[in-house]
Structure formats: structure tokens, C-alpha cells
Scaffold this active site. Structure first.
Site, PDB file in Angstrom:
ATOM      1  N   SER A 108       0.843  -1.201   0.000  1.00 21.62           N
ATOM      2  CA  SER A 108       0.000   0.000   0.000  1.00 21.62           C
ATOM      3  C   SER A 108       0.875   1.246   0.000  1.00 21.62           C
ATOM      4  O   SER A 108       1.734   1.410   0.873  1.00 21.62           O
ATOM      5  CB  SER A 108      -0.879   0.010   1.251  1.00 21.62           C
ATOM      6  OG  SER A 108      -1.410   1.307   1.434  1.00 21.62           O
ATOM      7  N   HIS A 110      -1.444  -1.597  -4.118  1.00 20.28           N
ATOM      8  CA  HIS A 110      -2.683  -1.327  -3.377  1.00 20.28           C
ATOM      9  C   HIS A 110      -2.821   0.186  -3.174  1.00 20.28           C
ATOM     10  O   HIS A 110      -1.938   0.822  -2.597  1.00 20.28           O
ATOM     11  CB  HIS A 110      -2.626  -2.051  -2.031  1.00 20.28           C
ATOM     12  CG  HIS A 110      -3.883  -1.984  -1.226  1.00 20.28           C
ATOM     13  ND1 HIS A 110      -4.976  -2.800  -1.464  1.00 20.28           N
ATOM     14  CD2 HIS A 110      -4.234  -1.191  -0.186  1.00 20.28           C
ATOM     15  CE1 HIS A 110      -5.934  -2.523  -0.586  1.00 20.28           C
ATOM     16  NE2 HIS A 110      -5.515  -1.540   0.204  1.00 20.28           N
ATOM     17  N   ASP A 159      -5.059   3.126  -1.596  1.00 20.68           N
ATOM     18  CA  ASP A 159      -6.093   3.424  -0.600  1.00 20.68           C
ATOM     19  C   ASP A 159      -6.696   4.794  -0.873  1.00 20.68           C
ATOM     20  O   ASP A 159      -6.015   5.812  -0.750  1.00 20.68           O
ATOM     21  CB  ASP A 159      -5.473   3.404   0.804  1.00 20.68           C
ATOM     22  CG  ASP A 159      -5.185   1.987   1.268  1.00 20.68           C
ATOM     23  OD1 ASP A 159      -6.105   1.151   1.214  1.00 20.68           O
ATOM     24  OD2 ASP A 159      -4.040   1.719   1.678  1.00 20.68           O
ATOM     25  N   MET A 209      -9.346   7.550   0.231  1.00 19.60           N
ATOM     26  CA  MET A 209     -10.106   7.962   1.421  1.00 19.60           C
ATOM     27  C   MET A 209     -10.665   9.360   1.220  1.00 19.60           C
ATOM     28  O   MET A 209      -9.939  10.244   0.750  1.00 19.60           O
ATOM     29  CB  MET A 209      -9.176   7.970   2.634  1.00 19.60           C
ATOM     30  CG  MET A 209      -8.501   6.639   2.875  1.00 19.60           C
ATOM     31  SD  MET A 209      -7.380   6.746   4.263  1.00 19.60           S
ATOM     32  CE  MET A 209      -6.922   5.023   4.453  1.00 19.60           C
ATOM     33  N   HIS A 247      -8.729   0.405  -3.450  1.00 14.63           N
ATOM     34  CA  HIS A 247      -9.569   0.172  -2.271  1.00 14.63           C
ATOM     35  C   HIS A 247     -10.286   1.482  -1.938  1.00 14.63           C
ATOM     36  O   HIS A 247      -9.664   2.427  -1.445  1.00 14.63           O
ATOM     37  CB  HIS A 247      -8.642  -0.286  -1.112  1.00 14.63           C
ATOM     38  CG  HIS A 247      -9.340  -0.512   0.186  1.00 14.63           C
ATOM     39  ND1 HIS A 247      -8.653  -0.673   1.370  1.00 14.63           N
ATOM     40  CD2 HIS A 247     -10.662  -0.605   0.506  1.00 14.63           C
ATOM     41  CE1 HIS A 247      -9.517  -0.866   2.363  1.00 14.63           C
ATOM     42  NE2 HIS A 247     -10.732  -0.808   1.866  1.00 14.63           N
ATOM     43  N   MET A 268     -12.395   3.712   0.131  1.00 18.63           N
ATOM     44  CA  MET A 268     -12.972   3.981   1.453  1.00 18.63           C
ATOM     45  C   MET A 268     -13.649   5.341   1.368  1.00 18.63           C
ATOM     46  O   MET A 268     -13.179   6.342   1.910  1.00 18.63           O
ATOM     47  CB  MET A 268     -11.864   3.961   2.517  1.00 18.63           C
ATOM     48  CG  MET A 268     -11.388   2.551   2.834  1.00 18.63           C
ATOM     49  SD  MET A 268      -9.779   2.534   3.626  1.00 18.63           S
ATOM     50  CE  MET A 268      -8.727   2.692   2.189  1.00 18.63           C
ATOM     51  N   MET A 289     -10.794  -6.644   6.243  1.00 13.35           N
ATOM     52  CA  MET A 289     -10.068  -5.592   6.976  1.00 13.35           C
ATOM     53  C   MET A 289      -9.657  -6.137   8.340  1.00 13.35           C
ATOM     54  O   MET A 289     -10.497  -6.595   9.114  1.00 13.35           O
ATOM     55  CB  MET A 289     -10.970  -4.363   7.201  1.00 13.35           C
ATOM     56  CG  MET A 289     -11.247  -3.490   5.990  1.00 13.35           C
ATOM     57  SD  MET A 289      -9.819  -2.803   5.132  1.00 13.35           S
ATOM     58  CE  MET A 289      -8.893  -2.006   6.427  1.00 13.35           C
ATOM     59  N   ASP A 344      -6.022  -6.928   4.849  1.00 14.37           N
ATOM     60  CA  ASP A 344      -5.528  -5.547   4.815  1.00 14.37           C
ATOM     61  C   ASP A 344      -5.513  -4.933   6.209  1.00 14.37           C
ATOM     62  O   ASP A 344      -6.561  -4.754   6.835  1.00 14.37           O
ATOM     63  CB  ASP A 344      -6.460  -4.731   3.897  1.00 14.37           C
ATOM     64  CG  ASP A 344      -5.947  -3.311   3.653  1.00 14.37           C
ATOM     65  OD1 ASP A 344      -4.829  -2.986   4.097  1.00 14.37           O
ATOM     66  OD2 ASP A 344      -6.695  -2.540   3.012  1.00 14.37           O
TER      67      ASP A 344
HETATM   68  C1  DX5 Z   1      -6.166   1.094   6.074  1.00 15.46           C
HETATM   69  C2  DX5 Z   1      -5.763   0.805   4.651  1.00 15.46           C
HETATM   70  C3  DX5 Z   1      -4.600  -0.135   4.559  1.00 15.46           C
HETATM   71  C4  DX5 Z   1      -3.333   0.394   5.162  1.00 15.46           C
HETATM   72  C5  DX5 Z   1      -2.380  -0.739   5.357  1.00 15.46           C
HETATM   73  O1  DX5 Z   1      -7.314   1.854   6.071  1.00 15.46           O
HETATM   74  O2  DX5 Z   1      -6.835   0.232   3.939  1.00 15.46           O
HETATM   75  O3  DX5 Z   1      -4.408  -0.538   3.217  1.00 15.46           O
HETATM   76  O4  DX5 Z   1      -2.734   1.367   4.392  1.00 15.46           O
HETATM   77  O5  DX5 Z   1      -1.270  -0.273   6.067  1.00 15.46           O
HETATM   78  P1  DX5 Z   1      -0.542  -1.171   7.151  1.00 15.46           P
HETATM   79  O6  DX5 Z   1      -0.091  -2.420   6.437  1.00 15.46           O
HETATM   80  O7  DX5 Z   1       0.599  -0.320   7.622  1.00 15.46           O
HETATM   81  O8  DX5 Z   1      -1.544  -1.490   8.235  1.00 15.46           O
HETATM   82 ZN    ZN Z   2      -6.441  -0.744   1.946  1.00  8.16          ZN
END
Ligand code: DX5
Ligand code: ZN
Length: 221
Positions: free
Chosen positions: A7, A32, A34, A36, A65, A67, A138, A176
Site C-alpha cells: 500500500s 494497493h 487506498d 479515502m 480500495h 474507502m 479488513m 488488509d
Molecule cells: C487502512 C488501509 C490499509 C493500510 C495498510 O485503512 O486500507 O491498506 O494502508 O497499512 P498497514 O499495512 O501499515 O496497516
Molecule cells: Zn487498503
């Protein structure tokens, strides 16, 4: 062998492009990403223009992903920007119509994923297994990198693997949050097929070595 999807959320955003190139060379299977929106989760990251930028510098699958509270509204943008896998949360308001959202992702020619927060039951998937390509389990509450793996999720991964194999389906089980070189073997044994690694890979002294360990390749090095 399991796949590793580092990620980029954990990266220094000044050097995001360099990080993607580095992860590509280091053996990442997927990148990956993320996304948000500061509403669905209490943090903001980046949007589809960044996916378009990543698309220009790597051929690795972009594992997006979402969110965000209204994924349905932006699926075409992320698909057009070059996402390969688009994963949404059924807990988000516009995904109340979960079947509609995953169907739209596939209609855009992309692989459809469903991400379940730690407290969300696997039962939500009961009638859409044929419509998804990936289940993202998750193992932290979404929003931030660098959190600790919630131990109860190990059982959820086992349960998910059982349900999927009993149905004879080929659905990736991606885990994740808080994945580390210490818990990766247990997560793999529980049935995960893809491990996300933020802190464990991007902040590692040797990301290529971290990816090999997460994949369970210790004995080959
Ligand atoms: C959390 C994200 C993850 C996160 C993972 O909301 O969806 O993908 O970045 O990071 P680590 O592996 O450091 O927990
Ligand atoms: Zn993620």
C-alpha cells in the site's frame, strides 16, 4: 504462492511515483491504492488522477480500495483512470445496493471486490458470491496505515476461506491492515491469498526482502 499488494498510503507523498517504481521492481504483485474521502473514514488520501498517474509508470495491477461514502458515483472515473480491481465497502451509504455496485464495476470491465470492516459479518456476501472476484478482509479499522492487526480477524479469514472453498469459487481473499513479517505465516495458513503491506513493506529497510517474507519465500532466499 500468495500475492503481496504493498500500500502506497504509507509512502512519503513527495516521492509517490518513485515509491510505485520501487515497489514494482521489488516484486510487488499488485499496487494497493487506498482512496479515502474524509467522510467514510477520518482521513483523506488521493483520488483517481493519482491512479491515472500510477498507470503511466507501472504495468502491475492497480488494486484500488475505495474507502469513500459514495463509491457508486465514482466507479467510472476509477475504471477510466486505469484501476484493475475496484473494491468497495458495503457499509458505505451508496453500497446499500451492493449488487448494483459490484455489477457496475464488472460492467466497466474491472474485477469487483467487497471489503468488510472488522465488525461486519461475512453473511453480507451470501447472495453475491457469483458477482465478486475478491473479498478484502479488513484486519484494522480503515483510515490509517501502521495500526495493529486485530487478533479476532484470524478466525474471520478462516471462515471466509471455508465458505469460498465450499462453494468451489475462485475468489481472492485479501487481508488488509497490520500485516507484518511476524504474523504473515499465520495469515497465509488461515487462507489469505493476497496480503496488503503498508508499513511492513514500504517502511522496510529492504522492501524486496519484506515482500519475499510476506509471500512465504523465506526458504528460497
Ligand atoms: C487502512 C488501509 C490499509 C493500510 C495498510 O485503512 O486500507 O491498506 O494502508 O497499512 P498497514 O499495512 O501499515 O496497516
Ligand atoms: Zn487498503
Amino acid at each position: 504462492m500468495v500475492k503481496v499488494a504493498p500500500s502506497v498510503l504509507t509512502a512519503d507523498f513527495t516521492y509517490l511515483g518513485d515509491t510505485v517504481r520501487m515497489l514494482d521492481k521489488a516484486g510487488a504483485d499488485w499496487i494497493h491504492c487506498d482512496i479515502m474521502d474524509g467522510v467514510y473514514v477520518p482521513n483523506m488520501s488521493f483520488g483517481w488522477p493519482m491512479i491515472r498517474a500510477f498507470r503511466k509508470i507501472t504495468d502491475k495491477p492497480l488494486d484500488v480500495h475505495l474507502m469513500i461514502s459514495d463509491p457508486l458515483r465514482y466507479i467510472e472515473e476509477f475504471a477510466g483512470a486505469g484501476a484493475d480491481i475496484i473494491t468497495i465497502h458495503p457499509e458505505s451509504p451508496s453500497s446499500v445496493h451492493l449488487h448494483r455496485v459490484v455489477t457496475k464495476i464488472r460492467a466497466c470491465g474491472k474485477k469487483a471486490g467487497v471489503a468488510l470492516n472488522p465488525a461486519t459479518s461475512l453473511d453480507v456476501l451470501d447472495y453475491i458470491y457469483d458477482d465478486i472476484d475478491l473479498l478484502l478482509v479488513m484486519s484494522v479499522n480503515p483510515g490509517f496505515g501502521g495500526q495493529s492487526f486485530i487478533p479476532a480477524i484470524m478466525k474471520k479469514i478462516e471462515d471466509a476461506a471455508g465458505r469460498i472453498s465450499r462453494r468451489g469459487l475462485k475468489i481472492e481473499i485479501e487481508v488488509d491492515g497490520g500485516v507484518s513479517v511476524k504474523n504473515a505465516a499465520d495469515i497465509r495458513s488461515a487462507g489469505a491469498t493476497v496480503l496488503v503491506g503498508g508499513h511492513a513493506v514500504v517502511d522496510a529497510e529492504d522492501p524486496a526482502e519484506a515482500i519475499r517474507i510476506l509471500k512465504g519465500a523465506e526458504s528460497f532466499t
